[in-house]
Design a protein around this motif. Sequence first.
Motif, short mmCIF file in Angstrom:
data_model
loop_
_atom_site.label_atom_id
_atom_site.label_comp_id
_atom_site.label_asym_id
_atom_site.label_seq_id
_atom_site.Cartn_x
_atom_site.Cartn_y
_atom_site.Cartn_z
N SER A 24 43.81 128.00 -16.86
CA SER A 24 42.85 128.72 -16.00
C SER A 24 43.50 129.11 -14.67
N MET A 40 43.36 115.79 -13.82
CA MET A 40 42.81 116.96 -14.51
C MET A 40 43.60 117.19 -15.80
N GLU A 55 44.01 122.58 -18.41
CA GLU A 55 43.37 123.38 -17.37
C GLU A 55 44.37 124.18 -16.55
N PRO A 59 43.02 123.40 -25.19
CA PRO A 59 42.00 122.79 -24.32
C PRO A 59 41.68 121.36 -24.71
N TYR A 76 36.32 120.47 -23.00
CA TYR A 76 36.56 121.64 -22.15
C TYR A 76 36.41 122.93 -22.95
#
Length: 815
Positions: free
Chosen positions: A573, A566, A570, A648, A652
């Motif tokens: 988040s 990933m 991220e 990001p 994304y």
Amino acid sequence: MPYLRPFLLTLILCFVLPLTAQEKNKEKEKKATPSIAEKTKEMERHDGFYPYYWSDEEGKVYLEIGRWNEDFLYVNSLAAGLGSNDIGLDRNQLGNTRVVFFRRVGPKVLLQQRNLEYRAISDNPAEARSVEEAFAQSVVEGFKVVAKTDETVLIDLTPLLMSDAHGVAAKLKRGKEGTYKVSEDRSALYPENTKNFPKNSEFEASITFTGEPTGRNVGSVAPDSESFTLRMHHSFVELPDDGYTPRVFDPRSGYYARGYADYATPIDQPLVKRFITRHRLEKKDPTAAMSEPVEPIVYYLDRGAPEPVKSALLEGARWWNQAYEAAGYKDAFRVEVLPDDADPLDVRYNVINWVHRSTRGWSYGSSVTDPRTGEIIKGHVLLGSLRVRQDFLIAQGLIEAYGKDGTTPDPRLEELALARLRQLSAHEVGHTLGLAHNFAASTNDRASVMDYPHPYVTLTDDGEMDFSQAYATGIGEWDKQTIKYGYTDFRDAAAETAGLQEILAENERLGLRYISDPDARPAGSSQPEGHLWDNGSDPVAEMNRLLELRKVALQRFSEKNIPVGMPLSELESVLVPLYLMHRYQVEAVSKMIGGYAYDYGVREAGKTPEYQPTAPALQRSATEVLLATLAPDALRLPTNLYELIPPPAYGYGRNRELFNTQNGGGLDPLAMAQSAADNTLSFLLRPDRLARVVEQHALFGEAMPSLTGYLDGIRTFTTRQVGSNAGDDYAQQLARITERRLVHHLIQLAASKDISDAVVAGALSQLRNYQLKTENGATDQEFYLHQLVRSFLTNPDSYEPVAAPELPDGSPIGD
């Protein structure tokens, strides 16, 4: 006499010709209005509550009406939704419930709605009629008779079914999403879900809306923002019989209230009659302490819910049987999976729907209720499917979620998420049983599933995260008491009156507190016991506990909080709910400042009502712990985090679930801090809260905090933080941000024209402290504040509020 002949001929023609024309008109009318058999000979008949015919050639539904002025329920709903939480047009969403009847006037048939808000429950028909005629009724739709056999007529129901019955266009316009209208050419009936049953007739249509979008939400979920299609459902339902007895509403009972004005009420009695909403439930053996019901309450779960979600939802909803057992029923409440041949919008089924949206959003429980009595006919729950993912995310930020092998999540994440789903299922089903929120239940050791719980994660003695108490299991003590109030089967009216009062008295003996939405949900509420997303009876202690938990989790936060593969960006988040873990507790603690302790008590003989302010020591403790959330140590990120998380990754991008930035789009530790600090200051400085501080000092004496002392304390704290962190550039900048936000809040208070004059005066007094005697030697921070305040005081109308970056979307915390 010859001259009389023309006169007699004219006289005869005067009589003969009208009769001939009359006969011709009758013949014409006879041809124009065929019999029902003639009109429907090529159509497919469907018998049921209201027989209807399907014309495949025309694509229309014709309704046969032979019962006039007979009341029934008309319910509209959405069978297929838009998928946007912001707009709020969800799959299987209930619309209006109305008591209506068909009335024929010559060639017209009117579907007329009764006005049940105003009545006269009287044996005198004239008295009842006088009230009925005093208040307007509504006509839902008008139809033309297309066929007739004796007193039974046929109407084309299609115009009603093809209308915007759910008010979609109006809702989009109110939400500034655009101007839309029904496109008849792109709309059609939906025969697959048009069915008939003995006590209900169900109709559905596929409705296309076209228009000019002005917002972005329609386009985020529809293939074409200028054209989208929903399915609207219409139900005609037989009203329940008169075997149901309404139960009186008491503000302490925990139920929703229905009511109406009864103009036949004696002058010495209240005009408005109030009763609770509930299902019909009776014991087979009313004399037995424990008895099976005559007919159980059965709920059906959406077949579309996947495992392990399905099992969690079933288990949570089934908790309610514990409460019915406490009320003296055996197996009175059941939850099953919806049969394959059942439609969730069929009013014969209480349903728990699993609903998808593009973003997280509220879940809710609604119902089809008989407006005359409050009897719930159909419980209808909508559960947002992204709920489980959001709780998973909350847990993900607290531990090294993927620390074992980089790909397999720690099983505690799913366990926490499913535990929340069980509680959520029980909560929303509770609404459809008639129960309101109880936001004081968290002060009673989680006494009700009708509260909004924050996940109660703790630290073990060796510093490990313990998820075992994250959410309560099973029904609460308050829930059992409310079900007793609503569903206990009493032998007669006198026993019911006495029994209900005993249940309420028992609530008091048990120390069960009850505060619902009007006194908990407003951010400026003065009730410190009623709050959403909190735990425990001591808000200050819980804040300190959360801040420590948050500190530990932030220090341990790393790339191991996301799976291998990933993008590192991220991580942001996952960081959001962790960094803002205390946001709801800030609101809970703030309610202690200028707070008042009260409940929904009624006048009782020998009992003095209590409406007391929060103790001054508690108010000062609340202020201190809120100021602690403004300290640089509480606002800063560990060094490794802002060095770890990049902007990001390609593909994304930023979204509403991430922090708003001021640095061009990457992780912005200063903007994050500004948002969090501004959140605390907004609660500390709410005008209504400050007005209550003034009020309490005036009414209850010098021991209570004064407005001057309160505002002095906030200003002194922020100024001291700027001075005491001179050797730490990051901390210094965070302290300056907080001080600037404080001044902006004070200016906005001073500029307000609709708040207490005393609060305006207090804010102006504080602003004087930022006016330097000289500009020489001032720091850039001091100069900025001096100029800001001087500009406002010189020309107040020139000041334009400067907003801090908004926090990412918050409540619903786990939807």
